[in-house]
Design an enzyme around this catalytic site. Structure first.
Site, PDB file in Angstrom:
ATOM      1  N   GLY A  46       1.947   3.259   2.506  1.00  0.00           N
ATOM      2  CA  GLY A  46       2.799   3.446   3.330  1.00  0.00           C
ATOM      3  C   GLY A  46       4.218   2.406   3.077  1.00  0.00           C
ATOM      4  N   GLY A  77       0.986  -1.058  -0.020  1.00  0.00           N
ATOM      5  CA  GLY A  77       0.019   0.011  -0.106  1.00  0.00           C
ATOM      6  C   GLY A  77       0.885   1.202  -0.095  1.00  0.00           C
ATOM      7  N   GLY A 101     -10.574   2.869   7.593  1.00  0.00           N
ATOM      8  CA  GLY A 101     -10.468   4.100   6.705  1.00  0.00           C
ATOM      9  C   GLY A 101     -10.079   5.042   7.264  1.00  0.00           C
ATOM     10  NE  ARG A 102      -4.734   4.293  10.530  1.00  0.00           N
ATOM     11  CZ  ARG A 102      -4.324   3.081  10.312  1.00  0.00           C
ATOM     12  NH1 ARG A 102      -5.012   2.170  10.641  1.00  0.00           N
ATOM     13  NH2 ARG A 102      -3.280   2.653   9.384  1.00  0.00           N
ATOM     14  CG  HIS A 116      -7.990  -7.234  11.327  1.00  0.00           C
ATOM     15  ND1 HIS A 116      -8.178  -6.308  12.492  1.00  0.00           N
ATOM     16  CD2 HIS A 116      -6.924  -6.971  11.018  1.00  0.00           C
ATOM     17  CE1 HIS A 116      -7.248  -5.425  12.502  1.00  0.00           C
ATOM     18  NE2 HIS A 116      -6.422  -5.885  11.606  1.00  0.00           N
ATOM     19  CG  ASP A 153      -7.520   1.703   3.768  1.00  0.00           C
ATOM     20  OD1 ASP A 153      -8.742   1.405   4.224  1.00  0.00           O
ATOM     21  OD2 ASP A 153      -6.555   1.672   4.219  1.00  0.00           O
TER      22      ASP A 153
END
EC number: 2.7.1.11
Length: 357
Positions: free
Chosen positions: A109, A107, A176-177, A278, A133
């Site tokens: 990050g 992803g 979804g932070r 999760h 996400d």
């Protein structure tokens, strides 16, 4: 001399990772006669100089067939630890493995970290985006997102009937932070009445007024609220202390919203909270995720063959194309456009998606 390429999965797991591995092993072996080695547990395995031959140990061309419908990743993955604290050791480990190229699935990050390592060590790196996400920039698709959306929609289908049976407001908290793509897509497809995402702030008064209107004007005594874990209150609500201690990101958004609805209705509205957690990362990959993973895996191998490194496989305008990883990292995470078609469509359907600006 046969090429020797590595592949690893990094960051949080999602459905479709094994489909990518299957495609890479199949194409690299059948088309190019290369050796493919899996690096277990991402950068941890790299640091420990571990490499598993994926055309052996039960994962030969016959053995990889079951991977098509397996969730998770056979290579294992990690999404914690300070990788850049071990740069020198990591670079030395990569050299010791003597890989001609490395295909990484990650992803926003983990792609940023691996791109940094590759830049310092001059690695031949090709990336494939995966995220539930859907917040990786410059690509219209990422492995795992479609299955996660379907998982949430399935949950909403089930919860709608139990909410209706008891005249309840059912609050479903999803991942979804920092980006609300998952909540927005699943909320619209699953028939939600309220969708709260990080990109569009909401007010407690606006939310409660909407639910009251459902009951008073439309005689709807139940409601489905989909809330991303990073959904944000309007600044005025925070400043007025309406949010109390639950403004903290450590407090579950779903539970906080349930408490506020109960407060506004003087406990006349019954609420329940389901945190999917999760469950969203698991399950059998959808057909679309299988197709995306297969095309991405095949394209990544071709990029290695063409010597096109420092690229991520992206989906744009119906095709898999290479885009520079550095551009992806610079523009990620990708946020929901508050003025975009999905938000506007949701509002036209009467869904409360936070306050209009």
């Amino acid at each position: 001399m046969r090429k020797k390429i590595g592949i690893l999965t990094s960051g949080g797991d999602c459905p479709g990772l094994n489909c990518v591995i299957r495609a890479v092993v199949s194409h690299a072996t059948l088309t190019y006669d290369w050796e493919v080695f899996g690096i277990p547990y991402a950068t941890q395995g790299l640091l420990e100089r571990q490499a598993i031959a994926l055309n052996m140990h039960g994962w030969d061309l016959r053995g990889i067939d079951p991977l098509l419908n397996m969730g998770g990743t056979i290579l294992g993955t990690i999404n914690k630890g300070d990788t850049l604290a071990h740069v020198d050791e990591m670079l030395a480990s990569y050299e010791a493995l003597a890989l001609d190229a490395l295909i990484v699935i990650g992803g926003d990050g983990s792609l940023g970290i691996l791109h940094e390592l590759a830049s310092r060590g001059n690695w031949n790196l090709v990336a494939i985006p995966k995220t539930i996400d859907s917040d990786v920039a410059l690509t219209e698709r990422a492995v795992g997102f479609d299955t996660a959306v379907n998982t949430i929609v399935d949950a909403l289908n089930r919860l709608t009937f139990t909410a209706a049976s008891h005249d309840r407001v059912m609050i479903v908290e999803v991942m979804g932070r920092s980006a609300g793509h998952l909540a927005l897509h699943a909320g619209i497809a699953g028939g939600a009445d309220v969708i709260l995402i990080p990109e569009i702030s909401y007010t407690i008064s606006g939310l409660c007024q909407y639910i009251a209107e459902l009951r008073d004007r439309w005689q709807r005594k139940f409601a489905i609220v989909v809330v991303a874990e990073g959904a944000k209150l309007c600044l005025e609500d925070v400043q007025e202390n309406i949010a109390s201690a639950c403004v903290s990101p450590k407090c579950g958004r779903g539970q906080y919203i349930a408490e506020q609805i109960a407060r506004c209705s003087k406990n006349l509205i019954d609420t329940r909270v389901s945190v999917l957690g999760h469950i969203q990362r698991g399950g059998i990959p959808s057909a679309l995720d299988r197709l995306t993973a297969t095309v991405f895996g095949k394209t990544a191998v071709d990029l290695v063959a063409q010597g096109k490194f420092g690229q991520m496989v992206a989906w744009q305008n119906g095709e898999a194309i290479p885009v520079p990883i550095q551009d992806v990292v610079a523009q990620s995470p990708l946020h929901v456009n508050p003025q975009g078609s999905l938000v506007q469509s949701a509002r036209c359907l009467g869904i409360y998606v936070g306050e209009k600006t």
